[in-house]
Design an enzyme around this catalytic site. Sequence first.
Site, PDB file in Angstrom:
ATOM      1  N   GLU A  56      -2.185   1.614 -10.292  1.00 23.02           N
ATOM      2  CA  GLU A  56      -1.913   0.417 -11.090  1.00 23.02           C
ATOM      3  C   GLU A  56      -2.234   0.679 -12.556  1.00 23.02           C
ATOM      4  O   GLU A  56      -1.425   0.395 -13.443  1.00 23.02           O
ATOM      5  CB  GLU A  56      -2.741  -0.768 -10.576  1.00 23.02           C
ATOM      6  CG  GLU A  56      -2.389  -1.234  -9.156  1.00 23.02           C
ATOM      7  CD  GLU A  56      -3.097  -0.455  -8.060  1.00 23.02           C
ATOM      8  OE1 GLU A  56      -3.707   0.599  -8.354  1.00 23.02           O
ATOM      9  OE2 GLU A  56      -3.040  -0.884  -6.890  1.00 23.02           O
TER      10      GLU A  56
ATOM     11  N   ASP B  82       2.410  -5.832   3.696  1.00 25.32           N
ATOM     12  CA  ASP B  82       1.355  -6.373   4.563  1.00 25.32           C
ATOM     13  C   ASP B  82       0.495  -7.444   3.889  1.00 25.32           C
ATOM     14  O   ASP B  82      -0.457  -7.932   4.491  1.00 25.32           O
ATOM     15  CB  ASP B  82       0.461  -5.226   5.068  1.00 25.32           C
ATOM     16  CG  ASP B  82      -0.141  -4.408   3.935  1.00 25.32           C
ATOM     17  OD1 ASP B  82       0.369  -4.477   2.804  1.00 25.32           O
ATOM     18  OD2 ASP B  82      -1.130  -3.698   4.181  1.00 25.32           O
TER      19      ASP B  82
HETATM   20  C1  UGA Z   1      -3.629  -0.361  -1.554  1.00 24.47           C
HETATM   21  C2  UGA Z   1      -2.756  -1.054  -2.600  1.00 24.47           C
HETATM   22  O1  UGA Z   1      -2.731  -2.453  -2.328  1.00 24.47           O
HETATM   23  C3  UGA Z   1      -1.347  -0.476  -2.538  1.00 24.47           C
HETATM   24  O2  UGA Z   1      -0.519  -1.161  -3.453  1.00 24.47           O
HETATM   25  C4  UGA Z   1      -1.425   1.002  -2.833  1.00 24.47           C
HETATM   26  O3  UGA Z   1      -0.134   1.584  -2.752  1.00 24.47           O
HETATM   27  C5  UGA Z   1      -2.320   1.665  -1.801  1.00 24.47           C
HETATM   28  O4  UGA Z   1      -3.606   1.046  -1.778  1.00 24.47           O
HETATM   29  C6  UGA Z   1      -2.511   3.170  -2.080  1.00 24.47           C
HETATM   30  O5  UGA Z   1      -3.578   3.684  -1.774  1.00 24.47           O
HETATM   31  O6  UGA Z   1      -1.584   3.803  -2.599  1.00 24.47           O
HETATM   32  P1  UGA Z   1      -3.240  -0.414   1.155  1.00 24.47           P
HETATM   33  O7  UGA Z   1      -3.275  -1.697   1.930  1.00 24.47           O
HETATM   34  O8  UGA Z   1      -4.365   0.544   1.313  1.00 24.47           O
HETATM   35  O9  UGA Z   1      -3.005  -0.779  -0.361  1.00 24.47           O
HETATM   36  O10 UGA Z   1      -1.863   0.389   1.405  1.00 24.47           O
HETATM   37  P2  UGA Z   1      -0.684   0.096   2.418  1.00 24.47           P
HETATM   38  O11 UGA Z   1      -0.467  -1.359   2.576  1.00 24.47           O
HETATM   39  O12 UGA Z   1      -0.882   0.918   3.638  1.00 24.47           O
HETATM   40  O13 UGA Z   1       0.551   0.699   1.613  1.00 24.47           O
HETATM   41  C7  UGA Z   1       1.120   0.071   0.484  1.00 24.47           C
HETATM   42  C8  UGA Z   1       2.631  -0.089   0.672  1.00 24.47           C
HETATM   43  O14 UGA Z   1       3.223   1.174   0.863  1.00 24.47           O
HETATM   44  C9  UGA Z   1       3.011  -0.957   1.876  1.00 24.47           C
HETATM   45  O15 UGA Z   1       4.083  -1.799   1.539  1.00 24.47           O
HETATM   46  C10 UGA Z   1       3.405   0.072   2.928  1.00 24.47           C
HETATM   47  O16 UGA Z   1       4.384  -0.391   3.832  1.00 24.47           O
HETATM   48  C11 UGA Z   1       3.953   1.206   2.066  1.00 24.47           C
HETATM   49  N1  UGA Z   1       3.744   2.564   2.674  1.00 24.47           N
HETATM   50  C12 UGA Z   1       2.539   2.916   3.161  1.00 24.47           C
HETATM   51  C13 UGA Z   1       4.795   3.438   2.730  1.00 24.47           C
HETATM   52  O17 UGA Z   1       5.916   3.100   2.291  1.00 24.47           O
HETATM   53  N2  UGA Z   1       4.597   4.657   3.297  1.00 24.47           N
HETATM   54  C14 UGA Z   1       3.396   5.048   3.819  1.00 24.47           C
HETATM   55  O18 UGA Z   1       3.289   6.189   4.334  1.00 24.47           O
HETATM   56  C15 UGA Z   1       2.344   4.151   3.742  1.00 24.47           C
HETATM   57 MN    MN Z   2      -1.684  -3.041   2.211  1.00 24.53          MN
END
Ligand code: UGA
Ligand code: MN
Length: 329
Positions: free
Chosen positions: A279, A193
Amino acid sequence: MKSVLFSRFFILLPWILIVIIMLDVDTRRPAPPLTPRPYFSPYAVGRSGTRHPLRRGGPDSGPGRGLKKRNESRPQPQPQPEPPLPTIYAITPTYSRPVQKAELTRLANTFRQVAQLHWILVEDAAARSELVSRFLARAGLPSTHLHVPTPRRYKRPGLPRATEQRNAGLAWLRQRHQHQRSQPGVLFFADDDNTYSLELFQEMRTTRKVSVWPVGLVGGRRYERPLVENGKVVGWYTGWRADRPFAIDMAGFAVSLQVILSNPTAVFKRRGSQPGMQESDFLKQITTVEELEPKANNCTKVLVWHTRTEKVNLTNEPKYHLDTVKIEV
Ligand code: UGA
Ligand code: MN
C-alpha cells in the site's frame, strides 16, 4: 318510579361518556401511511452525495403550505442537470479455492446495490475459469473479467499477494480511458474476502485525489485508522509496523481516475516489496500524506472490515468423485 329511572340514568352516564370519548379518539388517529417508510439505501442519496432528509407529512403540511397558491403563478426554477455520477471501479484479485464462489457471491450481493459500479475481477490463473466466467455472466453487474497468473516463485508464504492481478486491473483502466480522460471515476482495491458496508461507497464516490478511512479487524487490532487534525491526516493509529509511510490496508483508500491516468507508471512492485508495504509503495508514487482526504467522519467510522475467511475443513472429502451428480460449489 321516576327516582329509580333517574338513579339508573346517573349510573349509566359515565359509561356512555367513556364510550363516546373512545370513539372520538379513534377517529382522530392519523391513517397509516400507504407506502412503507423509505429505508436507508445508497439510492436515497443525491448524486452530489448529499442526503435528502425524510419528509415529515404530506405536501400540504409544513410552514410554506399557505403560499402554495401564490407560488403556482410564479415561474418555477428549472431543475439543474446533475453532474454525472463518478463510476466506482472495484479491482478484485481472486484465486481458485473451495470458498471462492461463496466469497464472490457475498461481494456481488454488495456491489449490486451500489449505483454506477464497474467490477474488474482479475483471476490469479493462466486462463479464465469456467466457474468465474459463469458466475460473472449471471452476477447482474457491469464487469470486466481479466486473468494473469502469479509466477510460481512469488507463490510463497510471506510474499505479497495479488501484485500482478492489481496491475492488470490498472492497465485495463488506463487503456479504457486513454481517449476519454475527463470522465469522473474512482478506483478502489476490493479484496474478495473483506466485508464492505454500502455507506463506504457513498464516502469514496467524492474522492478528489486520494481518500482514506479506517479499516476494521486488521493489523492485530480491532481497527486501524488515519489520525486526523483540522481535516488533515497527521499520523496513523496502528499496532503493526507503525514505520510504514502509509500505515493503511488495501481496503482503506480510494484513488480518483484522474490521478491514475496522470501517473501512468504507478504500479505495484515485486522488487523490494514486503507484505504490508504494498500500500505504502503504491501510494508513495501518487500522493503525499498531507494531500490525503479523510472520509468516514474524519476517519472515526469503520465502514469496511478485513474479515478473513476460515480455511474450510475438507477432511471427509473423498479422494475420488463418489456422488451421482457433479456439483459446482
Ligand atoms: C492483506 C491485505 O489486505 C491484502 O490487500 C494484501 O494483498 C495481502 O495482505 C498481502 O500480503 O499481499 P490478506 O487477507 O492477508 O490481506 O490477503 P488475501 O485476502 O489472502 O489476498 C488478497 C487478495 O489477493 C484477495 O482478493 C485474494 O483473493 C487475492 N489472492 C490471494 C490472489 O489473487 N492470489 C493468491 O495466491 C492469494
Ligand atoms: Mn484478505
